[in-house]
Design an enzyme around this catalytic site. Sequence first.
Site, PDB file in Angstrom:
ATOM      1  N   SER A 127       0.822  -1.205   0.000  1.00 24.21           N
ATOM      2  CA  SER A 127       0.000   0.000   0.000  1.00 24.21           C
ATOM      3  C   SER A 127       0.853   1.250   0.000  1.00 24.21           C
ATOM      4  O   SER A 127       1.958   1.268   0.540  1.00 24.21           O
ATOM      5  CB  SER A 127      -0.872  -0.017   1.262  1.00 24.21           C
ATOM      6  OG  SER A 127      -1.414   1.249   1.501  1.00 24.21           O
ATOM      7  N   TYR A 152      -2.410   0.466  10.200  1.00 23.15           N
ATOM      8  CA  TYR A 152      -2.614  -0.262   8.935  1.00 23.15           C
ATOM      9  C   TYR A 152      -1.366  -0.109   8.060  1.00 23.15           C
ATOM     10  O   TYR A 152      -0.788  -1.093   7.606  1.00 23.15           O
ATOM     11  CB  TYR A 152      -3.837   0.268   8.175  1.00 23.15           C
ATOM     12  CG  TYR A 152      -3.826  -0.183   6.736  1.00 23.15           C
ATOM     13  CD1 TYR A 152      -3.419   0.685   5.713  1.00 23.15           C
ATOM     14  CD2 TYR A 152      -4.149  -1.488   6.393  1.00 23.15           C
ATOM     15  CE1 TYR A 152      -3.357   0.256   4.397  1.00 23.15           C
ATOM     16  CE2 TYR A 152      -4.090  -1.923   5.079  1.00 23.15           C
ATOM     17  CZ  TYR A 152      -3.686  -1.037   4.089  1.00 23.15           C
ATOM     18  OH  TYR A 152      -3.609  -1.460   2.782  1.00 23.15           O
ATOM     19  N   LYS A 156       1.739  -2.917   6.673  1.00 24.35           N
ATOM     20  CA  LYS A 156       2.222  -3.115   5.302  1.00 24.35           C
ATOM     21  C   LYS A 156       3.732  -2.897   5.238  1.00 24.35           C
ATOM     22  O   LYS A 156       4.463  -3.614   4.558  1.00 24.35           O
ATOM     23  CB  LYS A 156       1.495  -2.166   4.341  1.00 24.35           C
ATOM     24  CG  LYS A 156       0.023  -2.508   4.161  1.00 24.35           C
ATOM     25  CD  LYS A 156      -0.165  -3.916   3.598  1.00 24.35           C
ATOM     26  CE  LYS A 156      -1.611  -4.278   3.395  1.00 24.35           C
ATOM     27  NZ  LYS A 156      -1.801  -5.646   2.872  1.00 24.35           N
TER      28      LYS A 156
HETATM   29  C1  WQD Z   1      -9.597   9.021   1.353  1.00 21.42           C
HETATM   30  C2  WQD Z   1      -9.858  10.473   1.718  1.00 21.42           C
HETATM   31  C3  WQD Z   1     -10.382  10.773   4.034  1.00 21.42           C
HETATM   32  C4  WQD Z   1     -14.234   8.783   4.111  1.00 21.42           C
HETATM   33  C5  WQD Z   1      -7.051   3.960   1.471  1.00 21.42           C
HETATM   34  C6  WQD Z   1      -7.258   2.570   1.943  1.00 21.42           C
HETATM   35  C7  WQD Z   1      -5.953   1.918   2.275  1.00 21.42           C
HETATM   36  C8  WQD Z   1      -4.900   2.185   1.228  1.00 21.42           C
HETATM   37  C9  WQD Z   1      -4.787   3.654   0.901  1.00 21.42           C
HETATM   38  C10 WQD Z   1      -4.646   0.293  -0.188  1.00 21.42           C
HETATM   39  C11 WQD Z   1      -9.228  10.856   3.062  1.00 21.42           C
HETATM   40  C12 WQD Z   1     -11.548  11.184   3.143  1.00 21.42           C
HETATM   41  C13 WQD Z   1     -13.017   9.289   3.676  1.00 21.42           C
HETATM   42  C14 WQD Z   1     -15.260   9.678   4.486  1.00 21.42           C
HETATM   43  C15 WQD Z   1     -13.822  11.529   3.970  1.00 21.42           C
HETATM   44  N1  WQD Z   1      -5.177   1.491   0.023  1.00 21.42           N
HETATM   45  N2  WQD Z   1     -12.827  10.635   3.612  1.00 21.42           N
HETATM   46  N3  WQD Z   1     -15.018  11.018   4.390  1.00 21.42           N
HETATM   47  O1  WQD Z   1      -7.423   6.722   4.008  1.00 21.42           O
HETATM   48  O2  WQD Z   1      -6.472   7.151   1.688  1.00 21.42           O
HETATM   49  O3  WQD Z   1      -6.726   4.789   2.571  1.00 21.42           O
HETATM   50  O4  WQD Z   1      -6.062   4.063   0.501  1.00 21.42           O
HETATM   51  O5  WQD Z   1      -3.950  -0.323   0.511  1.00 21.42           O
HETATM   52  O6  WQD Z   1      -6.224   0.539   2.316  1.00 21.42           O
HETATM   53  O7  WQD Z   1      -8.055   2.601   3.088  1.00 21.42           O
HETATM   54  O8  WQD Z   1      -8.716   6.126   1.897  1.00 21.42           O
HETATM   55  O9  WQD Z   1     -11.060   6.357   1.220  1.00 21.42           O
HETATM   56  O10 WQD Z   1     -10.510   6.153   3.715  1.00 21.42           O
HETATM   57  O11 WQD Z   1      -9.940   8.249   2.507  1.00 21.42           O
HETATM   58  O12 WQD Z   1     -13.622  12.749   3.920  1.00 21.42           O
HETATM   59  O13 WQD Z   1     -16.386   9.288   4.890  1.00 21.42           O
HETATM   60  O14 WQD Z   1     -11.269  10.640   1.875  1.00 21.42           O
HETATM   61  O15 WQD Z   1     -10.237  11.675   5.132  1.00 21.42           O
HETATM   62  O16 WQD Z   1      -8.804  12.204   2.986  1.00 21.42           O
HETATM   63  P1  WQD Z   1      -7.281   6.301   2.594  1.00 21.42           P
HETATM   64  P2  WQD Z   1     -10.137   6.664   2.365  1.00 21.42           P
END
Ligand code: WQD
Length: 344
Positions: A127, A152, A156
């Site tokens: 990741s 998390y 990784k």
């Molecule tokens: C993205 C953005 C949140 C939910 C993911 C996977 C992880 C890894 C990396 C593969 C952030 C914002 C989210 C919500 C929001 N991938 N958000 N409201 O944290 O980048 O991690 O990609 O391994 O496994 O989890 O992804 O979709 O949780 O968040 O504002 O209800 O969207 O704060 O800025 P993240 P995410």
Amino acid sequence: MKRILVTGGAGFIGSHTVVELLNSNYEVVIADDLSNSSMEVLNGIEHITGQYPIFEKIDLKCKNSVSELFNKYTNIESVIHFAAHKAVGESVQNPLKYYENNLSPLVYILQELHSLQRPIHFIFSSSCTVYGDTSISPITEDAEVKSAASPYGNTKQIGEEILKDTCKSNNFLNVISLRYFNPIGAHPSNNIGELPQGKPQNLVPFITQTAAGLHNSLTVHGDDYPTPDGTCIRDYIDVVDLAKAHVLALKRLINGENKENYEVFNLGTGKGSSVKEVIQSFEKMSAMSLTYKVGPRRYGDVVTAFANTSKAEKILGWKSKTSLDKSILKAWNWEKKIRNIKNK
Ligand code: WQD
């Protein structure tokens, strides 16, 4: 026939990769505990490929179960290891669940592979969170791996270290770690897609579930970041493009084309999109307006992360092809299907 063991193969990225493997005439065995998926996914894979995949429901945290699996399937030549929990926010709340689930199965599987005493090809689902809060995007594979911003991401990082050390101390293992950015979307056939159990942590499933009426509104976790519109920037990569990269990486190992016994590739689009841009994309593709409110920043979030994908393009011959809009539309079509929504 040589088999590919796909752990977590009933999951979101795993199931899409199983489709690509079956369509490329590989023999697959899925090992999954169904903690973040369902048996329905196997029917979806069959609808797409015409083949119902060999499936073993297994708790990979149980060392004996892992041994039994390898005693049953004696012709495993390659492993694609997806099985892991993957929600950044949840890992902050419950780190031990993540350390146990994301690391002990990896160790048990490697111990079994070591006892086979024959060459094994291993693809690790890593990741972009291994980069921690890098100030520089686009991120290259040789970017400094800082301390992870969440448990998390740390699992990784540790997983990659376990694999590197195992490759150094043995010659049975050839590994490619694939560092995904933000996987989104669904299969164009609409037979498989993301099935988050419980309240989704990730942005896109939360958007589609809110539009489907499962939540009153979406909370944007902070709009005071140092970015053009104040919201975090990520690299949203289509799940089918991601799946195809796994087949290319596997072929590289099977054909002995890898230059080292441990290689790493970023898998992203190379383009950053903010939370607000993702919301705008959804509204455009669904012709709906989405209610959202701005809440506090989410602990563990990095400000900006998007990939430099030139290494995968040059060496794997892989490039993402699907636009954010198209991935968002596929995710929305999938949500409507699983919620039986016809009139939106
Ligand atoms: C993205 C953005 C949140 C939910 C993911 C996977 C992880 C890894 C990396 C593969 C952030 C914002 C989210 C919500 C929001 N991938 N958000 N409201 O944290 O980048 O991690 O990609 O391994 O496994 O989890 O992804 O979709 O949780 O968040 O504002 O209800 O969207 O704060 O800025 P993240 P995410």
